[in-house]
Design an enzyme around this catalytic site. Structure first.
Site, PDB file in Angstrom:
ATOM      1  N   ILE A  91       1.404   2.795   7.006  1.00 44.27           N
ATOM      2  CA  ILE A  91       0.474   3.909   7.198  1.00 44.27           C
ATOM      3  C   ILE A  91       0.669   4.944   6.104  1.00 44.27           C
ATOM      4  O   ILE A  91       1.794   5.353   5.814  1.00 44.27           O
ATOM      5  CB  ILE A  91       0.711   4.575   8.567  1.00 44.27           C
ATOM      6  CG1 ILE A  91       0.430   3.581   9.700  1.00 44.27           C
ATOM      7  CG2 ILE A  91      -0.157   5.820   8.725  1.00 44.27           C
ATOM      8  CD1 ILE A  91       0.810   4.093  11.068  1.00 44.27           C
ATOM      9  N   TYR A 155      -1.857   9.935  -8.381  1.00 39.96           N
ATOM     10  CA  TYR A 155      -1.200   9.535  -7.135  1.00 39.96           C
ATOM     11  C   TYR A 155      -0.636  10.767  -6.418  1.00 39.96           C
ATOM     12  O   TYR A 155      -0.584  10.822  -5.186  1.00 39.96           O
ATOM     13  CB  TYR A 155      -0.102   8.513  -7.421  1.00 39.96           C
ATOM     14  CG  TYR A 155       0.306   7.706  -6.213  1.00 39.96           C
ATOM     15  CD1 TYR A 155      -0.630   6.966  -5.482  1.00 39.96           C
ATOM     16  CD2 TYR A 155       1.623   7.689  -5.785  1.00 39.96           C
ATOM     17  CE1 TYR A 155      -0.267   6.236  -4.377  1.00 39.96           C
ATOM     18  CE2 TYR A 155       2.002   6.950  -4.675  1.00 39.96           C
ATOM     19  CZ  TYR A 155       1.065   6.224  -3.980  1.00 39.96           C
ATOM     20  OH  TYR A 155       1.439   5.500  -2.875  1.00 39.96           O
ATOM     21  N   LYS A 162       5.795   9.228  -0.452  1.00 36.31           N
ATOM     22  CA  LYS A 162       6.509   7.946  -0.499  1.00 36.31           C
ATOM     23  C   LYS A 162       7.986   8.150  -0.835  1.00 36.31           C
ATOM     24  O   LYS A 162       8.844   7.400  -0.352  1.00 36.31           O
ATOM     25  CB  LYS A 162       5.853   7.020  -1.508  1.00 36.31           C
ATOM     26  CG  LYS A 162       4.459   6.530  -1.119  1.00 36.31           C
ATOM     27  CD  LYS A 162       4.472   5.708   0.153  1.00 36.31           C
ATOM     28  CE  LYS A 162       3.098   5.099   0.432  1.00 36.31           C
ATOM     29  NZ  LYS A 162       3.073   4.359   1.724  1.00 36.31           N
TER      30      LYS A 162
END
Length: 270
Positions: A91, A155, A162
């Site tokens: 997710i 990003y 992350k």
């Protein structure tokens, strides 16, 4: 006997047939696991159609931003199966299209991305812990990307999320190791998923990998699924706190010259 015979696996993050989580679901089911797929209400019907192709798979509604839905989903897992062997978290979400400068990320956008993309793994792991303990241990897995440790233009906040997710893997591995619960992550090469649509210039990332990665190609969904099967299986019984790259070797490269072109300078010296 199949590798995951009689194992119960919960997979969070299937949105459609292109999802990395769907590739993992197929691999786990193919090895004998009994699948529980979770989905937000808006995509539940789509996930139910996919689940119908897997033996004994069920779908439970769960929005990872709602603790009541998380609690209800895990209570249903306990009621049906008595325990849990495998948790897969796939997710990630950012509120706005990922483009421009990271410095322009708003407080609201930062908190949302970190909540859904990183904290949700910890929230699920906490509910899974007692269910896995009953089974004598288990395996937890999440999905990350190289943008956690290197800069990929556009990003942005997802790279930061992350990085937090990968740190969570290491801390959870320590917390849960005494109960024989392993925690790992897969860092996959770019995939054409629903989430990838929010990354500006994603096609450039996709094309660059084909020329820059040592294997000179992109990664297939099923390849990530097979790597996940390994990490969730007894074959990886001594592996925890690890980030496994499944990216055709792209992460080892410091510079790429792209495909070689014909030149008339053979034999030239400095």
């Amino acid at each position: 006997m199949l590798l995951l015979q009689d194992k119960v696996a919960l997979v969070a993050g299937v949105a459609n047939h292109r999802s990395i989580a769907w590739g993992i679901s197929k691999a786990l089911a193919g090895a004998g696991a009994r699948l529980i797929l979770t989905a937000q209400e808006r995509v539940k019907a789509t996930v139910e159609e996919l689940a119908a192709s897997l033996p004994d798979a069920i779908v439970l509604q769960m929005d990872v931003q709602r603790d009541d839905e998380i609690d209800a989903a895990f209570a249903e897992v306990e009621r049906r199966y008595g325990g849990l062997d495998i948790l897969v978290h796939s997710i990630g979400y950012a509120a706005a299209k990922l483009e421009g400068r990271y410095i322009d990320t708003t407080r609201e956008g930062f908190l949302l991305a970190l909540d859904i993309s990183a904290y949700s793994f910890t929230a699920l792991a906490r509910r899974a812990e007692p269910l896995m303990e009953r089974r004598g241990g288990g395996a937890m897995l999440t999905l990350t990307y190289l943008g956690s440790e290197r800069v990929f233009p556009n990003y942005n906040v997802m790279g930061v999320a992350k990085a937090a997710l990968e740190a969570s893997v290491r801390y959870l591995a320590w917390d849960l190791g005494a109960k024989n619960i392993r925690v790992n992550a897969i860092s996959s090469g770019p995939q054409r998923t629903l989430a990838a649509r929010g990354i500006a210039d994603f096609n450039l990332m996709w094309e660059q990998m084909k020329t820059s990665a040592p294997l000179r190609r992109n990664v297939e969904q099923d390849e990530v699924g097979q790597a996940a099967l390994f990490l969730c299986s007894p074959m990886a019984s001594a592996i925890t706190g690890h980030i496994l790259f499944v990216d055709a070797g792209y992460h080892v490269m410091g510079m790429s010259f792209g495909p070689k072109k014909a030149s008339g300078a053979e034999g030239a010296t400095d």
